[in-house]
Design a protein around this motif. Structure first.
Motif, short mmCIF file in Angstrom:
data_model
loop_
_atom_site.label_atom_id
_atom_site.label_comp_id
_atom_site.label_asym_id
_atom_site.label_seq_id
_atom_site.Cartn_x
_atom_site.Cartn_y
_atom_site.Cartn_z
N LEU A 47 2.66 -7.55 -1.44
CA LEU A 47 1.21 -7.67 -1.30
C LEU A 47 0.78 -7.50 0.15
CD1 LEU A 47 0.22 -10.58 -3.70
CD2 LEU A 47 -0.08 -8.14 -4.05
N ILE A 48 1.54 -8.10 1.07
CA ILE A 48 1.19 -7.99 2.49
C ILE A 48 1.19 -6.52 2.92
CG2 ILE A 48 1.95 -8.54 4.84
CD1 ILE A 48 3.03 -11.20 3.73
N TYR A 49 2.19 -5.78 2.47
CA TYR A 49 2.26 -4.36 2.82
C TYR A 49 1.09 -3.60 2.21
CZ TYR A 49 4.09 0.34 3.52
OH TYR A 49 4.24 1.65 3.90
N CYS A 50 0.77 -3.89 0.96
CA CYS A 50 -0.37 -3.23 0.32
C CYS A 50 -1.67 -3.53 1.07
CB CYS A 50 -0.50 -3.69 -1.14
SG CYS A 50 0.79 -3.07 -2.25
N SER A 65 -9.35 2.19 -2.88
CA SER A 65 -9.44 1.75 -4.27
C SER A 65 -8.34 0.72 -4.50
CB SER A 65 -9.26 2.93 -5.24
OG SER A 65 -7.90 3.20 -5.47
N PRO A 66 -8.40 -0.02 -5.61
CA PRO A 66 -7.34 -1.01 -5.87
C PRO A 66 -5.98 -0.39 -6.16
CG PRO A 66 -9.32 -1.46 -7.19
CD PRO A 66 -9.47 -0.09 -6.62
N VAL A 67 -5.94 0.93 -6.37
CA VAL A 67 -4.68 1.61 -6.69
C VAL A 67 -4.10 2.23 -5.41
CG1 VAL A 67 -3.56 3.37 -8.10
CG2 VAL A 67 -5.55 2.15 -8.99
N LEU A 68 -2.86 1.83 -5.09
CA LEU A 68 -2.21 2.35 -3.89
C LEU A 68 -0.97 3.13 -4.29
CD1 LEU A 68 -3.27 -0.80 -3.11
CD2 LEU A 68 -2.59 0.05 -0.88
N HIS A 69 -0.78 4.27 -3.63
CA HIS A 69 0.41 5.10 -3.86
C HIS A 69 1.25 5.03 -2.59
CE1 HIS A 69 -1.46 6.63 -7.49
NE2 HIS A 69 -2.58 6.82 -6.79
N LEU A 70 2.46 4.52 -2.71
CA LEU A 70 3.28 4.19 -1.55
C LEU A 70 4.66 4.82 -1.66
CD1 LEU A 70 2.56 0.36 -1.73
CD2 LEU A 70 1.32 2.00 -0.31
N LYS A 71 5.26 5.08 -0.50
CA LYS A 71 6.66 5.49 -0.46
C LYS A 71 7.53 4.24 -0.49
CE LYS A 71 5.91 9.79 2.11
NZ LYS A 71 6.24 10.54 3.35
N ALA A 123 -1.04 -3.78 -12.30
CA ALA A 123 -0.11 -2.80 -12.86
C ALA A 123 0.76 -2.25 -11.75
CB ALA A 123 -0.87 -1.66 -13.55
N TRP A 124 1.90 -1.66 -12.14
CA TRP A 124 2.78 -0.99 -11.18
C TRP A 124 3.53 0.12 -11.89
CZ3 TRP A 124 8.03 -1.28 -12.35
CH2 TRP A 124 8.40 -2.27 -13.25
N GLU A 125 3.93 1.10 -11.12
CA GLU A 125 4.66 2.23 -11.69
C GLU A 125 5.66 2.73 -10.65
OE1 GLU A 125 3.87 6.78 -13.39
OE2 GLU A 125 2.21 5.53 -12.70
N ILE A 126 6.84 3.10 -11.11
CA ILE A 126 7.88 3.64 -10.24
C ILE A 126 8.17 5.08 -10.64
CG2 ILE A 126 10.33 3.51 -9.63
CD1 ILE A 126 10.13 0.47 -9.99
N LEU A 142 -3.86 -3.42 -7.48
CA LEU A 142 -4.17 -4.80 -7.12
C LEU A 142 -5.21 -5.38 -8.08
CD1 LEU A 142 -4.50 -4.55 -3.23
CD2 LEU A 142 -2.49 -5.20 -4.56
N SER A 143 -5.14 -6.69 -8.27
CA SER A 143 -6.18 -7.35 -9.07
C SER A 143 -7.51 -7.27 -8.33
CB SER A 143 -5.81 -8.81 -9.31
OG SER A 143 -5.84 -9.54 -8.09
N ASP A 144 -8.59 -7.38 -9.07
CA ASP A 144 -9.92 -7.34 -8.46
C ASP A 144 -10.09 -8.47 -7.45
OD1 ASP A 144 -12.83 -6.52 -8.37
OD2 ASP A 144 -13.06 -8.56 -9.12
N TRP A 145 -9.52 -9.63 -7.75
CA TRP A 145 -9.62 -10.80 -6.84
C TRP A 145 -8.96 -10.47 -5.51
CZ3 TRP A 145 -6.15 -14.26 -4.54
CH2 TRP A 145 -6.67 -15.49 -4.13
#
Length: 308
Positions: A47-50, A65-71, A123-126, A142-145
């Motif tokens: 979460l800290i990284y996000c 947006s609440p959706v993050l795409h990360l390496k 949600a998460w996806e790999i 991420l959650s809306d909160w």
């Protein structure tokens, strides 16, 4: 900041399937685990990284947006985790606990108070390489909160050395110190209140000894601790805690773009804050080329994070 103020993460190192209830002032929290157990304070690294990536985007004026795409590799390296197969396995387990842990609370975020239930991530996806099976990209929703906390700037920077703290209680005490002491010279908290805020399940006498040992070891970044016979913990900010916003060398508009290329995977705004702390701690020398000094610092940090 809400997750630094209140114990949302378990300090246990084994699967913790307790339902936790916590009250402090007007805030109430109930945390329910999944069959995988409660999200741990080490899972919070994700979460800290996000959050750091979102803050960097906000500071740069980019859409978020609440959706993050990360390496996946960048996430592991930035949070001081192994980039081996075991490190990727542990990352997946963290996603499962973060999405499975459910929270019901009335803690306000973004100036809005409402009692609601949610997961830490929705949600998460790999995505994996077809050959070898190693994860390469991850998507986190991420959650809306949580997202609302970030866009309303209800966040605080952490020392990068936070990720080097292996003991869960050390991490939790650092978070509490960062939230309450901040850049003040010192701050005090009673043992009973600290025990409640930490979320520790240790008996009072055991907790007291752990805090006393922590103070003697003096291993926390940014803060030193002293614990007296009156059961009061004194937290002192170290001299290198930082620079008042607006002070210090000024970077050019291109500096952060060059820093991203120099230290891929790092939050460059966090690197700037660390660089300013370093500049302050080394006597605030006059810099003839602030950009060059900053990029040299970024290069050094990136080299230190590489596996040997």
């Amino acid at each position: 900041m809400a997750s630094m103020e209140h114990p949302l993460f378990t300090l246990a190192t084994r699967p913790d399937r307790r339902i936790l209830r916590y009250e402090h002032g007007t805030a109430t929290i109930e945390i329910t685990p999944s069959v995988k157990g409660l999200a741990t304070i080490h899972d919070k690294d994700v979460l800290i990284y996000c959050v750091s990536q979102l803050v960097a985007a906000l500071n740069a004026g980019r859409e978020t947006s609440p959706v993050l795409h990360l390496k996946a590799h960048d996430l592991l390296a930035a949070t001081n985790r192994e980039t081996s197969g075991d490190g990727y396995r542990r990352l997946r387990e963290a996603f499962e606990r973060l999405s499975g842990t459910r929270i019901v609370t009335n803690i306000a975020t973004g100036g809005v108070e409402s009692t609601r239930g949610f997961g830490l991530i929705d949600a998460w996806e790999i995505q994996r390489k077809a050959r070898g099976g190693r994860m390469i990209l991850v998507s986190v929703t991420l959650s809306d909160w949580m997202y609302r906390s970030v866009v309303s700037k209800s966040v605080l920077t952490l020392s990068r050395d936070y990720f080097r703290l292996r003991k869960p209680l050390e991490r939790r005490v650092y978070e509490i110190a960062r939230k309450h002491c901040g850049r003040q010279a010192e701050w005090r908290i009673g043992l009973e209140t600290l025990l409640l805020k930490s979320g520790s399940t240790s008996p009072r006498r055991v907790f007291r000894k752990m805090i006393r040992d922590m103070a003697e070891e003096d291993g926390l970044p940014d803060y030193s601790l002293s614990f007296g016979t009156d059961d009061i913990l004194l937290v002192r900010a170290r001299g290198r805690m930082g620079v008042v916003p607006g002070e210090g060398p000024k970077l050019s508009a291109e500096a952060h773009d060059r820093a991203r290329a120099t230290a891929p995977g790092f939050d460059t705004h966090w690197l700037e804050a660390e660089w300013l702390r370093f500049w302050s701690a080394t006597g605030r020398p006059v810099l003839h080329d602030a950009d060059a000094a900053f990029l040299a610092f970024c290069r050094s940090r990136a080299e230190r994070s590489r596996p040997h």
